[in-house]
Design a protein around this motif. Structure first.
Motif, short mmCIF file in Angstrom:
data_model
loop_
_atom_site.label_atom_id
_atom_site.label_comp_id
_atom_site.label_asym_id
_atom_site.label_seq_id
_atom_site.Cartn_x
_atom_site.Cartn_y
_atom_site.Cartn_z
N VAL C 131 0.83 -1.21 0.00
CA VAL C 131 0.00 0.00 0.00
C VAL C 131 0.86 1.25 0.00
O VAL C 131 0.51 2.26 -0.61
N ILE C 134 1.76 2.89 -3.32
CA ILE C 134 0.73 3.73 -3.91
C ILE C 134 0.55 5.02 -3.11
O ILE C 134 0.49 6.12 -3.67
N ALA C 153 -6.92 4.26 -2.40
CA ALA C 153 -6.22 2.97 -2.39
C ALA C 153 -5.99 2.51 -0.97
O ALA C 153 -6.26 1.36 -0.62
N GLN C 156 -9.30 1.57 0.81
CA GLN C 156 -9.85 0.35 0.20
C GLN C 156 -9.06 -0.87 0.64
O GLN C 156 -9.63 -1.89 1.03
N ASN C 213 -6.46 -3.78 -6.86
CA ASN C 213 -6.97 -2.58 -7.54
C ASN C 213 -7.49 -2.89 -8.93
O ASN C 213 -7.32 -2.10 -9.85
N ASP C 218 -11.37 -0.65 -9.17
CA ASP C 218 -10.19 0.12 -9.58
C ASP C 218 -10.38 1.61 -9.31
O ASP C 218 -9.94 2.43 -10.09
N PRO C 220 -8.83 3.56 -7.17
CA PRO C 220 -7.62 4.37 -7.01
C PRO C 220 -7.07 4.91 -8.32
O PRO C 220 -6.33 5.88 -8.32
N GLU C 221 -7.38 4.28 -9.43
CA GLU C 221 -6.79 4.76 -10.68
C GLU C 221 -7.84 4.97 -11.76
O GLU C 221 -7.52 4.93 -12.94
N TYR C 230 -3.45 7.53 -8.64
CA TYR C 230 -2.19 7.80 -7.97
C TYR C 230 -1.03 7.93 -8.94
O TYR C 230 -0.01 8.50 -8.60
N GLU C 246 0.95 -3.97 -10.79
CA GLU C 246 -0.45 -4.39 -10.74
C GLU C 246 -0.62 -5.77 -11.38
O GLU C 246 -1.30 -6.64 -10.83
#
Lengths: 163, 191, 343
Positions: C131, C134, C153, C156, C213, C218, C220-221, C230, C246
């Motif tokens: 984590v 990120i 992220a 989550q 993720n 998904d 975070p992105e 991120y 990833e």
């Protein structure tokens, strides 16, 4: 092994000092994480793999993430240190010095403590930890879980206006 | 309102049943749909190897036609420029000198004829307006360029080559209906 | 010191590293192909036969791109972020048993780098450190979208780690061991854990999606809301590291799912054929990789089927759905074993 011990100790001490002397909160958190990971390394040297991994999961992976989280959300990029007067500074130095003296005195007087549980090579493995925790220390264990529940309920009570 | 397709559904806000609430059957249904598409025939046409057939009336890059003897048909009347809704066509007219009869069919010709391909909307109005059957839209695609200037096509690009074998075939666009339409007395240029 | 074993382990480590990177590389190709096929397209087919050289071309592109570090970014942390993401992703593969043991000249060579007695927890520890990659990267970018991505992220991952851990607790109740090698050995002969822990498997699978993720988690992105999340400010190979991490995570989590719930390298009916032990081991490894690829396909399949969660839906599912469900699962498993083992 000895070399590893000294290396990990050096990493721990340096990062711990950096936590204290660095002024950027984010850097502080990162050095604390480094310190924790080095500590997990010490656990592994003691053959306490379970403790090491749990230490990483709980402290490094959960608690420090929350620290970082809070610092990011509060946007504490630059630490705002209020200017202190000279008198407070001198007082702080004196109190710190006295505390250090007390610590030094305490450690000088230490006698060798014979541990209740002699060190065995599998003391930190899952089975041993589980046996100890759920037989001998069952009550403290359950009490601490009750404490956690109380803390959680308290946090929710603080967070909500009308429950 | 009348439904446009038979697939329309009335949206309701009723409480979900248990099966709907756990979502997993719906997810599996969606996954079966995507899996079915996995094995379907692909809609892609791999362009340089495979080319899609153009329609008979496709309107692409223009051509300025020559007649059977190789003379330019255009007489620089300017009707195409007038008809053009995008104002993409400009021309400069000139008089045919003696000795140039093998080059130009009429006494007047276009010394400069330019179409700005960035402005052109390929509507075909120029073709419709032309009294001399000189300009046609073809099924050729306007090539891409890096700058704006090359998109102003002059006579060097627009006029078809002299060589009979390299002439641009526009017979598909000169159907009987078109020819009849061109003879229509209602239009000013045919009077 | 046993030099043969040491050399073997080193070589095996590099082999696993190589395979991990290779699989991650071709996962990018596979993802594009799967996406294309599910949308009635053809996907990459220009670089090499069937576009098989596409990952190389992508990698080359990533290397050749200009490396940009924003002026207002925190330089060291900006570089640290992708490094952490990549390192932790690669470290996880150490404990996974890729196969049984191969016997050469009376010596046994296990197809696992380290058989830790806390194997599952080690995977968890690595994921929880991941984590930081990120978070630190997102924060160091000094960009509000990156920060949003990082915060999403982190929250989550923390939320879904709980449910994931508890689904594992139920699994550990059935197996009685934390070592991945032992868990696999116990599943020998179609005693796969999926039959004993179907609910736990479902929870673990959903959490695995959230932890890597991947769509539908998904957030975070997500491109539509946060540009790139991120890694908005990242370019060149640093971006490549994030994307690559990833895919490595996806590979490793597929391997973990296959190990924990689908019998790892165990094949059904393999004992009845009567092959020699080494051939069984090699077949088992191949079968294990087939399982992994199946799960990677599942990851992609889900991604191109389901839309993204909204943030509140994500948190609701995690805290109000999966955590109570996993606690119920632990209780049910515990009660079952309490009563069956009393008799």
């Amino acid at each position: 092994m000895v070399f590893l011990f000294y290396m990990l100790s050096a990493i721990m001490i340096i990062s711990a000092l950096l936590i204290v002397f660095n002024r950027n909160p984010i850097n502080n958190v990162i050095f604390l994480i480094v310190c924790f990971i080095a500590m997990a390394g010490h656990y592994i040297l003691l053959n306490a793999q379970f403790l090491a991994v749990v230490h990483i999961i709980v402290y490094t992976g959960a608690i420090m993430v929350l620290f970082l989280f809070v610092i990011m959300l509060l946007n504490l990029n630059k630490a705002i240190i209020p200017h202190k007067s000279r008198a407070t500074r001198i007082l702080a130095v004196i109190t710190g010095g006295i505390f250090f003296l007390v610590l030094l005195a305490a450690t000088r007087q230490t006698i060798e403590i014979h541990p209740r549980y002699p060190f065995t090579s599998d003391i930190g493995l899952v089975k041993e930890v589980g046996q100890t925790l759920f037989h001998e220390f069952l009550l403290p264990f359950e009490m601490s879980s009750a404490l956690f529940i109380a803390a959680m309920v308290g946090a929710i009570m603080f967070g909500k206006k009308d429950v | 309102m009348q439904a446009l397709t038979n697939r329309s559904k009335v949206v309701s806000d009723k409480k979900m049943t248990f099966i709907e609430w756990i979502y997993i059957p719906a997810i599996l249904k969606g996954m079966s749909i995507t899996l079915r598409h996995f094995f379907k025939k692909k809609a892609t046409i791999s362009y340089p190897e495979q080319k899609r057939e153009f329609s008979q009336v496709y309107r692409g890059q223009h051509v300025l036609k020559r007649d059977e003897e190789g003379r330019e048909r255009c007489t620089a009347c300017g009707l195409c420029a007038v008809a053009c809704p995008a104002e993409a066509i400009t021309m400069v007219a000139a008089e045919r000198k003696p000795g140039e009869e093998h080059l130009y069919r009429e006494e007047k010709y276009a010394s400069i004829y330019e179409i700005n391909m960035l402005r052109c909307i390929f509507c075909g109005d120029c073709e419709e307006a032309c009294p001399k059957e000189a300009i046609f839209l073809t099924d050729r695609i306007v090539a891409s360029e890096y700058k704006r200037a090359p998109f102003i096509y002059g006579k060097d690009i627009l006029v078809e080559p002299l060589d009979l074998n390299l002439r641009v075939d526009v017979s598909a666009r000169q159907t009987e209906n078109v020819l009849k339409f061109k003879q229509n007395k209602r239009f000013a240029h045919n009077k | 010191m046993d030099w043969t074993l040491l050399i073997y382990k080193t070589l095996f480590l590099f082999l696993i590293l190589l395979i991990t990177l290779l699989v991650a590389m071709y996962s990018t190709y596979g993802e594009r192909k799967v996406a294309a096929f599910m949308q009635d397209r053809r996907g990459p087919n220009r670089a090499g036969p069937f576009g098989l050289l596409q990952p190389l071309a992508d990698g080359l592109k990533m290397f050749m791109k200009e490396e940009i570090i924003p002026l207002t970014a925190n330089r060291y942390l900006f570089i640290l972020g992708p490094s952490i993401a990549m390192t932790t992703a690669l470290l996880t593969g150490v404990v996974i048993p890729w196969g049984a043991t191969i016997t050469i000249g009376g010596r046994e060579f296990p197809m696992q780098i380290a058989d830790l007695n806390i194997g599952i927890l080690y995977v968890f520890a690595m994921v929880s450190i991941g984590v930081y990659g990120i978070m630190i990267g997102g924060w160091a970018s000094n960009n509000k979208y990156a920060l949003y991505g990082a915060i999403r992220a982190a929250s989550q991952m923390i939320s879904y780690e709980l449910a994931m851990g508890m689904s594992i607790v139920a699994l550990v109740l059935t197996t009685g061991s934390l070592s991945l090698h032992e868990i696999v050995e116990q599943q020998h002969g179609m005693h796969w854990n999926i039959f004993y822990q179907p609910l736990g498997f479902l929870i673990f699978l959903i959490c695995a999606f959230a932890e890597t993720n991947r769509a539908p988690f998904d957030l975070p992105e997500c491109e539509t809301e946060l540009i790139g999340g991120y890694h908005t400010e990242y370019s060149s190979m640093k971006l490549g590291f994030y994307l690559f991490a990833e895919y490595i995570n996806m590979f490793i989590s597929s391997a973990v799912i296959a190990t924990l719930y689908f019998g790892g390298y165990n094949m059904p009916f393999i004992d009845d054929i009567g092959l020699s032990a080494n051939i069984v081991t090699i077949l088992g490894t191949i079968f294990f990789f087939l399982k992994i690829f199946g799960f990677i396909f599942l990851f992609m399949w889900i991604r191109w089927t389901l839309p993204r969660f909204r943030y509140d839906q994500l948190m609701n599912l995690g805290w109000k759905g999966l955590i109570p469900l996993s606690i119920f699962n632990i209780l049910a498993t515990g009660i079952y074993y309490y009563f069956t083992e009393l008799k």
